[in-house]
Scaffold this motif. Sequence first.
Motif, PDB file in Angstrom:
ATOM      1  N   UNK A  88     -18.375  56.673 -23.579  1.00  0.00           N
ATOM      2  CA  UNK A  88     -17.299  57.167 -22.715  1.00  0.00           C
ATOM      3  C   UNK A  88     -17.289  56.419 -21.391  1.00  0.00           C
ATOM      4  N   UNK A  89     -18.468  56.206 -20.838  1.00  0.00           N
ATOM      5  CA  UNK A  89     -18.578  55.478 -19.570  1.00  0.00           C
ATOM      6  C   UNK A  89     -18.138  54.027 -19.719  1.00  0.00           C
ATOM      7  N   UNK A  90     -18.620  53.357 -20.758  1.00  0.00           N
ATOM      8  CA  UNK A  90     -18.284  51.940 -20.920  1.00  0.00           C
ATOM      9  C   UNK A  90     -16.799  51.751 -21.230  1.00  0.00           C
ATOM     10  N   UNK A  91     -16.216  52.650 -21.989  1.00  0.00           N
ATOM     11  CA  UNK A  91     -14.776  52.533 -22.270  1.00  0.00           C
ATOM     12  C   UNK A  91     -13.933  52.820 -21.033  1.00  0.00           C
ATOM     13  N   UNK A  92     -14.383  53.753 -20.202  1.00  0.00           N
ATOM     14  CA  UNK A  92     -13.655  54.025 -18.964  1.00  0.00           C
ATOM     15  C   UNK A  92     -13.716  52.830 -18.026  1.00  0.00           C
ATOM     16  N   UNK A  93     -14.872  52.203 -17.934  1.00  0.00           N
ATOM     17  CA  UNK A  93     -15.012  51.011 -17.086  1.00  0.00           C
ATOM     18  C   UNK A  93     -14.163  49.869 -17.629  1.00  0.00           C
ATOM     19  N   UNK A  94     -14.153  49.698 -18.949  1.00  0.00           N
ATOM     20  CA  UNK A  94     -13.332  48.645 -19.558  1.00  0.00           C
ATOM     21  C   UNK A  94     -11.845  48.888 -19.306  1.00  0.00           C
ATOM     22  N   UNK A  95     -11.418  50.141 -19.433  1.00  0.00           N
ATOM     23  CA  UNK A  95     -10.015  50.470 -19.174  1.00  0.00           C
ATOM     24  C   UNK A  95      -9.667  50.227 -17.715  1.00  0.00           C
ATOM     25  N   UNK A  96     -10.573  50.579 -16.803  1.00  0.00           N
ATOM     26  CA  UNK A  96     -10.337  50.350 -15.382  1.00  0.00           C
ATOM     27  C   UNK A  96     -10.204  48.856 -15.091  1.00  0.00           C
ATOM     28  N   UNK A  97     -11.110  48.055 -15.670  1.00  0.00           N
ATOM     29  CA  UNK A  97     -11.044  46.609 -15.448  1.00  0.00           C
ATOM     30  C   UNK A  97      -9.745  46.027 -15.995  1.00  0.00           C
ATOM     31  N   UNK A  98      -9.319  46.509 -17.154  1.00  0.00           N
ATOM     32  CA  UNK A  98      -8.078  46.016 -17.746  1.00  0.00           C
ATOM     33  C   UNK A  98      -6.885  46.388 -16.890  1.00  0.00           C
ATOM     34  N   UNK A  99      -6.874  47.589 -16.359  1.00  0.00           N
ATOM     35  CA  UNK A  99      -5.771  48.017 -15.487  1.00  0.00           C
ATOM     36  C   UNK A  99      -5.760  47.207 -14.203  1.00  0.00           C
ATOM     37  N   UNK A 100      -6.924  46.906 -13.647  1.00  0.00           N
ATOM     38  CA  UNK A 100      -6.991  46.131 -12.407  1.00  0.00           C
ATOM     39  C   UNK A 100      -6.544  44.689 -12.617  1.00  0.00           C
ATOM     40  N   UNK A 101      -6.636  44.170 -13.832  1.00  0.00           N
ATOM     41  CA  UNK A 101      -6.211  42.803 -14.098  1.00  0.00           C
ATOM     42  C   UNK A 101      -4.715  42.707 -14.396  1.00  0.00           C
TER      43      UNK A 101
END
Length: 104
Positions: A88-101
């Motif tokens: 859950x943590x790693x997917x949330x971080x990945x989603x955040x990084x994707x949104x920031x890009x």
Amino acid sequence: MFIVPLSGLSSAEAVSGVSQNHTSASQTGGAAGAFFDIFNDALEDVRVTSEIARQDSYKVATGNVEDVAQVMLNSLQATTALETATQLTSRAVSAYKEIMQMQI
């Protein structure tokens, strides 16, 4: 899956994407509050199942075990809860990084 529309957010929340007060976000039912509740529940599951597994391993070490199968199940539940929280943590971080890009 229900997606909360952005029209209900104030301008500061819309820019940052996160509510400043987690308790008010969870009470209003916003997307940030829903994620906070899910993540908080996952961490609580990790804490509870880890404590049960720790108590079971103490019982195994002292020889006070009535049901070895239940000890194994409790250990597997703790492992699964930890893996779920990690994913859950790693997917949330990945989603955040994707949104920031994303480019606006």
